[in-house]
Motif scaffolding. Structure first.
Motif, mmCIF file in Angstrom:
data_model
loop_
_atom_site.group_PDB
_atom_site.id
_atom_site.type_symbol
_atom_site.label_atom_id
_atom_site.label_comp_id
_atom_site.label_asym_id
_atom_site.label_seq_id
_atom_site.Cartn_x
_atom_site.Cartn_y
_atom_site.Cartn_z
ATOM 1 N N GLN A 293 0.828 -1.212 0.000
ATOM 2 C CA GLN A 293 0.000 0.000 0.000
ATOM 3 C C GLN A 293 0.861 1.261 0.000
ATOM 4 O O GLN A 293 0.477 2.282 -0.569
ATOM 5 C CB GLN A 293 -0.925 0.006 1.224
ATOM 6 N N LEU A 294 2.019 1.187 0.640
ATOM 7 C CA LEU A 294 2.908 2.344 0.715
ATOM 8 C C LEU A 294 3.899 2.385 -0.444
ATOM 9 O O LEU A 294 4.784 3.252 -0.477
ATOM 10 C CB LEU A 294 3.677 2.313 2.046
ATOM 11 N N ASN A 295 3.762 1.421 -1.386
ATOM 12 C CA ASN A 295 4.671 1.334 -2.534
ATOM 13 C C ASN A 295 6.128 1.178 -2.097
ATOM 14 O O ASN A 295 7.039 1.808 -2.655
ATOM 15 C CB ASN A 295 4.524 2.558 -3.446
ATOM 16 N N LEU A 296 6.322 0.336 -1.083
ATOM 17 C CA LEU A 296 7.659 0.071 -0.555
ATOM 18 C C LEU A 296 7.932 -1.426 -0.560
ATOM 19 O O LEU A 296 7.005 -2.233 -0.535
ATOM 20 C CB LEU A 296 7.778 0.599 0.876
ATOM 21 N N LYS A 297 9.197 -1.779 -0.586
ATOM 22 C CA LYS A 297 9.583 -3.167 -0.415
ATOM 23 C C LYS A 297 9.548 -3.508 1.074
ATOM 24 O O LYS A 297 9.777 -2.639 1.921
ATOM 25 C CB LYS A 297 10.985 -3.412 -0.976
ATOM 26 N N LEU A 298 9.281 -4.757 1.384
ATOM 27 C CA LEU A 298 9.218 -5.190 2.781
ATOM 28 C C LEU A 298 10.544 -5.785 3.215
ATOM 29 O O LEU A 298 11.118 -6.630 2.519
ATOM 30 C CB LEU A 298 8.109 -6.234 2.965
ATOM 31 N N SER A 299 11.022 -5.342 4.366
ATOM 32 C CA SER A 299 12.193 -5.941 4.995
ATOM 33 C C SER A 299 11.795 -6.350 6.410
ATOM 34 O O SER A 299 11.481 -5.494 7.248
ATOM 35 C CB SER A 299 13.364 -4.948 5.049
ATOM 36 N N LEU A 300 11.751 -7.663 6.668
ATOM 37 C CA LEU A 300 11.366 -8.160 7.985
ATOM 38 C C LEU A 300 12.567 -8.172 8.926
ATOM 39 O O LEU A 300 13.674 -8.531 8.527
ATOM 40 C CB LEU A 300 10.806 -9.578 7.876
ATOM 41 N N LEU A 301 12.315 -7.789 10.169
ATOM 42 C CA LEU A 301 13.320 -7.898 11.222
ATOM 43 C C LEU A 301 12.769 -8.822 12.302
ATOM 44 O O LEU A 301 12.185 -8.370 13.291
ATOM 45 C CB LEU A 301 13.640 -6.520 11.825
ATOM 46 N N PRO A 302 12.926 -10.141 12.129
ATOM 47 C CA PRO A 302 12.477 -11.082 13.169
ATOM 48 C C PRO A 302 13.380 -10.952 14.399
ATOM 49 O O PRO A 302 14.597 -10.821 14.266
ATOM 50 C CB PRO A 302 12.635 -12.457 12.497
ATOM 51 N N PHE A 303 12.784 -10.990 15.581
ATOM 52 C CA PHE A 303 13.589 -10.821 16.792
ATOM 53 C C PHE A 303 13.075 -11.711 17.908
ATOM 54 O O PHE A 303 11.905 -12.104 17.930
ATOM 55 C CB PHE A 303 13.587 -9.352 17.242
#
Length: 292
Positions: A79-89
């Protein structure tokens, strides 16, 4: 070339450089004056913090985390026209640690912070203790249920009805403490402890317990993947001291000063809710979309 000419050349070069040198602080200031959302858009990436080992929300290897929160994070990024980068913690000792490490400061080992963290309780007391963060955009309501085998436990009207039945619960969960502490420890000896809520539900399916006291999301996600007959298992609310009767909203957390990002996330969430995408995500993961 005469000395006079050399001096003239140097003066000409310096004269040409001065406007450029004078402009450098302006460029630096322009970069620092970017809004929070503009900085994220410039990077092209939305960094989203999700818990490790937190099925059905986020679980699996670090390079292949799956679950409800992962799907919602992907939808918000689109929706924000961005790529997703997950930070699992890994979860800290308490939520205050998690907010500090993943939202406003970053872990002392250099991991984080993210732009936004998911699976955050919408609790005013939590916000009051963490002024550096803003909790917003609730996307579900979490609640606790007793999921039970109706052939062995037809109805449950109060915790007293559980006496004599083997129960399953999640290690370290507040709900487990409430269950084991009920009426001076009446049910303590009957409660089998499992590493996760989903494992507690699976223990019930495997016949190792008659009922499991877990979140609705945990119960629904496991049952949706199992081959069960209609009416074979029931989800029943169980009133215990210290457990909210109506559950609690779950949303996102960002740095308190990132107001523009917060507005963008609110708008993005509303868009996927209105389009039916949020409902589809919940169904995909076998869960009920509950109003926050």
């Amino acid at each position: 070339m005469t000395d006079n000419n050399r001096q003239l050349d140097r003066r000409q070069v310096l004269a040409g450089l001065l406007p450029l040198l004078a402009g450098m602080p302006l460029l630096a200031n322009a970069q620092t004056e970017l809004t929070d959302l503009a900085r994220i858009r410039a990077s092209g990436v939305l960094k989203v913090a999700v818990y490790k080992d937190n099925a059905p929300f986020s679980d699996g290897p670090a390079n292949d985390v799956k679950g409800l929160d992962v799907s919602i994070a992907a939808a918000l990024a689109r929706q924000l026209n961005l790529k997703l980068s997950l930070l699992p913690f890994d979860a800290g000792e308490n939520m205050n640690d998690d907010l500090r490490n993943m939202v406003w400061r970053g872990h002392y080992l250099g991991y984080g912070p993210a732009d936004v963290m998911l699976q955050v309780p919408g609790d005013k007391y939590l916000m009051a203790r963490n002024r550096q963060v803003l909790i917003l955009a609730p996307y579900m309501r979490q609640s606790l249920v007793l999921v039970h085998d109706t052939a062995r436990m037809a109805d449950v009207n109060s915790p007293d009805d559980l006496k004599g039945f083997q129960l399953a619960a999640e290690r370290g969960a507040g709900a487990t403490s409430a269950l084991m502490g009920y009426n001076g420890g009446l049910l303590r000896a009957q409660v089998g402890i499992h590493n996760t809520g989903t494992q507690a539900v699976q223990a019930m399916l495997d016949g190792k317990a008659v009922a499991a006291y877990v979140t609705r999301a945990q119960a629904e996600s496991v049952l949706s993947r199992a081959e069960v007959k209609p009416g074979q298992y029931r989800l029943t609310p169980l009133a215990l001291s210290g457990i909210p009767d109506t559950g609690w909203p779950v949303g996102m957390a960002i740095k308190a000063e990132n107001k523009e990002l917060g507005q963008a996330l609110e708008t993005a969430l509303q868009a996927i809710r209105s389009s039916g995408e949020l409902l589809a995500i919940f169904k995909q993961h076998g869960m009920t979309l509950t109003a926050p």
